[in-house]
Structure formats: structure tokens, C-alpha cells
Design an enzyme around this catalytic site. Structure first.
Site, PDB file in Angstrom:
ATOM      1  N   HIS A  16      21.862  -2.919 -96.657  1.00 20.97           N
ATOM      2  CA  HIS A  16      23.010  -2.032 -96.443  1.00 20.97           C
ATOM      3  C   HIS A  16      23.233  -1.113 -97.639  1.00 20.97           C
ATOM      4  O   HIS A  16      23.851  -0.069 -97.503  1.00 20.97           O
ATOM      5  CB  HIS A  16      24.246  -2.844 -96.074  1.00 20.97           C
ATOM      6  CG  HIS A  16      24.169  -3.336 -94.658  1.00 20.97           C
ATOM      7  ND1 HIS A  16      23.787  -4.606 -94.336  1.00 20.97           N
ATOM      8  CD2 HIS A  16      24.350  -2.685 -93.495  1.00 20.97           C
ATOM      9  CE1 HIS A  16      23.749  -4.716 -93.018  1.00 20.97           C
ATOM     10  NE2 HIS A  16      24.097  -3.580 -92.486  1.00 20.97           N
ATOM     11  N   GLU A  47      19.867  -7.875 -81.590  1.00 21.67           N
ATOM     12  CA  GLU A  47      19.245  -7.925 -82.915  1.00 21.67           C
ATOM     13  C   GLU A  47      18.779  -9.334 -83.273  1.00 21.67           C
ATOM     14  O   GLU A  47      18.372  -9.595 -84.389  1.00 21.67           O
ATOM     15  CB  GLU A  47      20.186  -7.339 -83.975  1.00 21.67           C
ATOM     16  CG  GLU A  47      21.628  -7.745 -83.879  1.00 21.67           C
ATOM     17  CD  GLU A  47      22.538  -6.989 -84.854  1.00 21.67           C
ATOM     18  OE1 GLU A  47      22.047  -6.215 -85.694  1.00 21.67           O
ATOM     19  OE2 GLU A  47      23.756  -7.212 -84.784  1.00 21.67           O
ATOM     20  N   ASP A  80      17.986  -5.946 -88.199  1.00 19.99           N
ATOM     21  CA  ASP A  80      18.045  -7.399 -88.107  1.00 19.99           C
ATOM     22  C   ASP A  80      16.963  -7.960 -87.194  1.00 19.99           C
ATOM     23  O   ASP A  80      16.353  -8.974 -87.503  1.00 19.99           O
ATOM     24  CB  ASP A  80      19.428  -7.834 -87.591  1.00 19.99           C
ATOM     25  CG  ASP A  80      20.452  -7.829 -88.710  1.00 19.99           C
ATOM     26  OD1 ASP A  80      20.130  -8.328 -89.802  1.00 19.99           O
ATOM     27  OD2 ASP A  80      21.569  -7.324 -88.504  1.00 19.99           O
ATOM     28  N   CYS A 137      19.916   1.635 -82.808  1.00 20.17           N
ATOM     29  CA  CYS A 137      20.676   2.163 -83.943  1.00 20.17           C
ATOM     30  C   CYS A 137      20.178   1.621 -85.284  1.00 20.17           C
ATOM     31  O   CYS A 137      20.761   1.903 -86.321  1.00 20.17           O
ATOM     32  CB  CYS A 137      22.165   1.887 -83.761  1.00 20.17           C
ATOM     33  SG  CYS A 137      22.555   0.145 -83.685  1.00 20.17           S
TER      34      CYS A 137
HETATM   35  C1  PEP Z   1      20.702  -3.423 -87.350  1.00 20.78           C
HETATM   36  O1  PEP Z   1      20.670  -4.624 -87.636  1.00 20.78           O
HETATM   37  O2  PEP Z   1      19.698  -2.778 -87.023  1.00 20.78           O
HETATM   38  C2  PEP Z   1      21.954  -2.680 -87.401  1.00 20.78           C
HETATM   39  C3  PEP Z   1      22.019  -1.436 -86.985  1.00 20.78           C
HETATM   40  O3  PEP Z   1      23.035  -3.305 -87.942  1.00 20.78           O
HETATM   41  P1  PEP Z   1      23.194  -3.530 -89.521  1.00 20.78           P
HETATM   42  O4  PEP Z   1      22.140  -2.714 -90.219  1.00 20.78           O
HETATM   43  O5  PEP Z   1      24.561  -3.101 -89.894  1.00 20.78           O
HETATM   44  O6  PEP Z   1      22.990  -4.998 -89.665  1.00 20.78           O
HETATM   45 MG    MG Z   2      22.496  -5.720 -87.727  1.00 22.20          MG
END
Ligand code: PEP
Ligand code: MG
Length: 589
Positions: free
Chosen positions: A191, A433, A457, A504
């Protein structure tokens, strides 16, 4: 000049002076103070010493009870250090002469102290270095209080060099002052990296030894395109990079010409090309980059970097602002995804052995129904002001999804009782995910109107490769046949059940994979705003029919590297002759 190579986390080039943040979780910026602030700093120092003393006494007492007095003796040395008059006097003197905040003066004095200790000819004393470091960390923690906002105080433009930065640190970096960063650890889809992309701060992570290679004040170039960091560049390298930086920025501006056009293939397949966002202040940039909506709003950032939880009203106001600004385009509000690599200090979420496999996201929300329902009510209320979609993170199976939906229904009833307006047809989505969710998509489909594939994930769980660990970054492969098969499985199950399928995760923003994703049948892609125009250009330059053929071929390979080589080759072919893309990528296409 020295060059280190790591993982390109956020694109772009930054050139500037390095500011080294001290310890893995103790960054100590040299904040200037005025003469009349010296007394206050001395007081803060004394308070921190007292607090540390009390904490150590408590630990010592506990250990005496549990293990006996002899095991608690080690803390006597710690207590002695807290009373070391020479050290205390040196800090007070340093405050007066250096005019810098006490954290910095103290950490400098401590460094000197431990260097002297480690060089003495007495083994016992040398071994005390670890004690000194331990106490010093404790004192610094008490001085700096919550770790929030420590980067906010940077007043000059700098390139931050750190062992690691948390996502919340990154969110508070003042965009104007931190122009780039580089870290020892971290992965491409951490993140921290994602936040850097959103804030358009060039970054390289996973460099392993950057904190040892750079000194405060060194000139540094961050090449977030190739993942290189150049330390004290020679004149010609610096010049080359200055030109490259201008070129990169100019191409970015040129791509903005697509802002008003739809993401449609040459044979007229329309893709919902959305943006991911973390902070409401990104809205202007998201609109400027031509997004058709927000495909992922990581709402947890409203919960980070603060001492109290935001209540329903505050959340509602914040969401309403975003939803109204994007109206009539959709905003996908993902419910809280705390845990993993994003923590709240005030909730005292326990430290876990495997935080990414632990108490995070929907698991946390279902266990904390009051927090969850307050957020759901805020989301529902915001839905009266534009097009809102609600999305649950980390769904592992039907039971969890049904439990979340039950809470949503209950929240709707609460609002109806109070006569508060919301969109009764609000769309519900589940993030896919976890492999268990991917494998049971046909069951989940009955409960939602869309799926959103969280590849960040999904890849880490499918390949058992921690997304934030640079050591196994080579295993974290979006092109792995297992990943492609999972995506295909999700899309097919979704479509058979008339459920829209979006993506996403960061994979959605990889230009070389765009055609494969289109060909696998994804309906929407949600990417970071900076990459959006490039993805749009690709979609507008290719035929869906061709993409389908490429996806079919890609699924036949046995290894990720072969998939990737094939994807690159097809991508080059498809974009050949695309004037803007060729100029954008220079030699590489
Ligand atoms: C993901 O896991 O791809 C996602 C979009 O959520 P995050 O990156 O916030 O875990
Ligand atoms: Mg995620």
C-alpha cells in the site's frame, strides 16, 4: 556515483537531496526550533524520560513476577541510562546550540554514545550497545508520541530514504516537500507503493541497502520507471535524467488529450475505465485524467493517522463530497480494509504473526458490528447524492458475504426508520481476492451485482508470495498461469450469472497485460489515475477480437515468463505505428 537497483514502485523521475529517516520505525527529521522553544523541548525530554522510566519499571516488575529477579536485572542497565547525567546534559546543551527539535538532538547524542561504546576494549561495555539502542527507541517513541504526522513536518523539498515507510506515513507526506522516496524493503503492490503512485511521487522500494548507501544531504536521482536509484550522479548522468524527467512529464501532458474520450476498442467494445483512489484530494486529478468513475475507493485512509475513529457523520460528509464531485459517474466505496499492512493505533489491533492472513478487512468489520454499521449507514446516506456502489473486501466465502449483506440490510432498515434517504437499488460488489472466493464465484454471484478482482491480494494468496516482501518479489507474478486461470474462472462464472466483472488490483494498470485482460472479458478496469490515459490509449488502439485471440493463446503457456514474453511481443505489434505511444515509450516500443 553509485547506482542501486530495486523495484520500481511509482513511476516518474525525481532529483533532489536525500533526507535519511533513521530507523525502521523511527524516522527522526531535523526540525528547526526557535530560541523560545528550547525550554519546551527540555520539558518534553524530561517527560519522555519519566514516562520511559515508568514503563521499564513496570516491565521489570512483570518479569520479576513471572521469571524471577535475576531475569529482570538487565533492566537495571536501562534505568541507569535514563539517569545518565552526561547524556542528559549533552542533549540540553545540543538543544541550545543546534536549535533542532529534541528527537533529533537526542538521537544524534545517542548515536555518538553507542559509537563510543562499541569501540571500547571491554566486552561487557560493548555488549551494552544493544541496551542503549533499546532504551533510545523507547524514549524516541515516547517523545514522538503516536507515529502520525512525523513526516508532515518536513519543510524543504527532499527525497526520503528509509528502511520502510508505512502506508499512513506515505499518505501524510506533504506532496510538495517529499518529491520522491526509496526504501530498503517493500514490494510493488504494497500500500506504500500504491499510495506513492496516487500521489504521483516517484518511488523505488526493495533496494535492501539504500539506507546504508546514502548519507543525509547526498544528491539522489529516483528513477521510478526502471527501479534505479543513482547516488551522487556525475554531471552527465544528471543532465540525461533532467532531460528524461521533462520528457516523461511532457508525455503525461500529451496523453491527457484522451480525457473526454471513452475507453472503447476499435471494434466498439466499451470498457468501464475507472480510477482507484485513497484520499478525497485526488478527485481533481482523477477527473483530469479522464476516469469514467471510481472503481475502488480505499476508505480506510480516513481512519489512519488520527487518534479517534471517524463517526458516521464525518464519514458521510466525506463520502458525500466525493460522490457529489463525481456525479453522475459511479463511486465504488470499499468498506474498511484495515489490517494487513494498514493498522490503527487507537484500536490497538493486536500484532499478529501473519497479518495478511489474519484479522483484517471484512473479518474485522464483522467482528466490530458497530464500526461496520456506522460506515454502511454513511455509505447508504451518501448514495442519495450520486451513483454509489458498495464493495466488501477479502470475502472468503458465501457465509461471510451473506453476513455482510445482512448488516447492510439492517443498516437500510435503520435509515428507513429514521426517514433518511438512500438509493434503494445501491449496487453491491464483492472483491474476489482470495482463491476460495474465486473457486466459489458461482455461489457468490447470487448475492451481488458485481465482482472486483483484487489481484494484489489474489496473487499473494494464490502463489503464497507476500506482496510486501522484496525477497520473494520474483515469485509474485501476475502472468503466472495460475493467476490467468483464476481470472478466467471468475470472469466466466460472473458472466454466466449476469454479474459484471471488474479488476481493481495493480495488474489492471499494467499496459503490457491490457490486451490479455480485455480478451479474458473483463468489463471494467480500475487503475491509478496517472496510468489511466495510457491504458485508455491502448484500449482505443486495439480490437477486442484480437485481444480475445491473444488471451486464448496466453492461457496455453506453462510458465509466467513465457506468457509475459508473448504479451510483450503482441503488445509491441498492436502499438506499432501508434505515433503517440511510440513517442511516449521512445526506444522501448
Ligand atoms: C487488491 O488486493 O488487489 C486490492 C485492490 O485491494 P488492496 O490493494 O487495497 O488490498
Ligand atoms: Mg486487497
Amino acid at each position: 556515483m553509485k547506482i542501486l537497483t530495486g523495484i520500481a514502485a511509482a513511476s516518474g523521475i525525481a532529483i533532489g537531496r536525500a533526507m535519511l529517516l533513521d530507523h525502521e520505525d523511527m524516522s527522526v527529521p531535523a526540525v528547526p526550533i526557535t530560541p523560545d522553544q528550547v525550554a519546551g523541548e527540555v520539558l518534553r525530554f524530561e517527560e519522555a524520560l519519566t514516562k520511559t522510566r515508568n514503563q521499564i519499571l513496570k516491565i521489570q516488575h512483570q518479569i520479576t513476577l513471572e521469571l524471577g529477579r535475576e531475569h529482570a536485572e538487565i533492566f537495571d542497565a536501562h534505568l541507569m541510562l535514563l539517569e545518565d547525567r552526561t547524556l542528559i546534559a549533552e542533549v540540553i546543551q545540543g538543544l541550545k546550540t543546534q536549535r533542532l527539535a529534541v528527537e533529533y538532538v537526542f538521537s544524534q547524542a545517542l548515536k555518538k554514545y553507542s559509537t563510543v561504546l562499541s569501540n571500547v576494549n571491554d566486552e561487557y561495555l560493548r555488549e551494552r550497545v544493544a541496551d542503549v539502542n533499546d532504551v533510545s527507541r523507547r524514549i524516541l517513541k515516547n517523545l514522538m508520541g503516536e507515529q502520525t504526522g512525523r513526516l508532515d513536518r518536513i519543510t524543504e523539498k527532499v527525497i526520503v530514504i528509509a528502511y520502510d515507510l508505512s502506508p499512513s506515513d506515505t499518505a501524510t507526506m506533504h506532496k510538495k516537500n517529499v518529491i520522491g522516496f526509496a526504501t530498503d524493503i517493500g514490494g510493488r503492490t504494497s500500500h506504500t507503493a500504491i499510495m506513492a503512485k496516487s500521489l504521483e511521487v516517484p518511488a523505488v522500494v526493495g533496494l535492501e541497502k539504500i539506507t546504508q548507501a546514502v548519507k543525509d544531504g547526498d544528491e539522489v536521482i529516483i528513477d521510478g520507471i526502471s527501479g534505479k536509484v543513482i547516488i551522487n550522479p556525475d554531471a552527465s548522468t544528471r543532465e540525461t535524467y533532467e532531460v528524461e524527467r521533462e520528457k516523461y512529464l511532457a508525455h503525461g501532458r500529451e496523453l491527457l488529450q484522451f480525457t473526454g474520450t471513452p475507453a472503447v476498442t476499435l471494434d466498439k467494445r466499451l470498457i468501464g475505465l475507472m480510477a482507484n483512489m485513497e484520499l478525497p484530494e485526488e478527485i481533481a486529478s482523477i477527473r483530469a485524467h479522464g476516469a469514467a468513475g471510481i472503481g475502488l475507493y480505499r476508505t480506510e485512509y480516513l481512519y489512519l493517522n488520527r487518534r479517534t475513529l471517524p463517526n458516521e457523520e464525518e464519514q458521510f460528509e466525506s463520502y458525500k463530497e466525493v460522490v457529489s464531485a463525481m456525479n453522475p459517474m459511479p463511486v465504488t466505496l470499499r468498506t474498511l480494509d484495515l489490517g494487513g499492512d494498514k493498522f490503527l493505533s487507537h484500536l490497538e489491533m493486536p500484532r499478529e504473526m501473519n497479518p495478511f492472513l489474519g484479522w483484517r478487512a471484512i473479518r474485522f468489520c464483522l467482528a466490530m458490528p458497530e464500526i461496520f454499521k456506522a460506515q454502511l449507514r454513511a455509505i447508504l446516506r451518501a448514495s442519495a447524492f450520486g451513483k454509489v456502489r458498495v464493495m466488501y473486501p477479502l470475502i472468503s466465502g458465501l457465509e461471510e458475504l451473506m453476513a455482510a449483506n445482512a448488516m447492510l440490510e439492517q443498516s437500510k432498515r435503520d435509515l428507513i426508520k429514521k426517514g433518511i434517504a438512500f438509493d434503494p437499488k445501491i449496487e453491491i460488489g464483492a472483491m474476489i481476492e482470495i482463491p476460495s472466493a474465486a473457486l466459489t464465484c458461482d455461489l457468490l454471484a447470487k448475492q451481488v451485482s458485481f465482482f472486483s478482482i483484487g489481484t494484489n491480494d489474489l496473487i499473494q494468496y494464490a502463489l503464497a508470495a507476500d506482496r510486501v516482501n522484496e525477497k520473494i518479489a520474483y515469485l509474485y507474478d501476475p502472468a503466472h498461469p495460475a493467476v490467468l486461470r483464476l481470472i478466467k474462472m471468475i470472469v466466466d462464472a460472473g458472466h454466466q450469472n449476469k454479474v459484471k466483472v471488474c479488476m481493481c488490483g495493480e495488474m489492471a494498470g499494467d499496459p503490457e497485460l491490457t490486451m490479455i485482460l480485455l480478451g479474458l472479458g473483463l468489463d471494467e478496469l480500475s487503475v491509478s489515475a496517472v496510468i489511466l490515459p495510457e491504458i485508455k490509449l491502448i484500449i482505443r488502439s486495439v480490437k477486442f477480437e484480437n485481444a480475445r485471440r491473444i488471451a486464448r493463446e496466453a492461457l496455453k503457456f506453462s510458465m509466467g515468463k513465457d506468457v509475459m514474453a508473448y504479451a510483450r511481443e503482441e503488445f509491441k505489434k498492436a502499438m506499432k505505428g501508434q505515433r503517440l505511444y511510440e513517442s511516449l515509450k521512445g526506444k522501448s516500443v
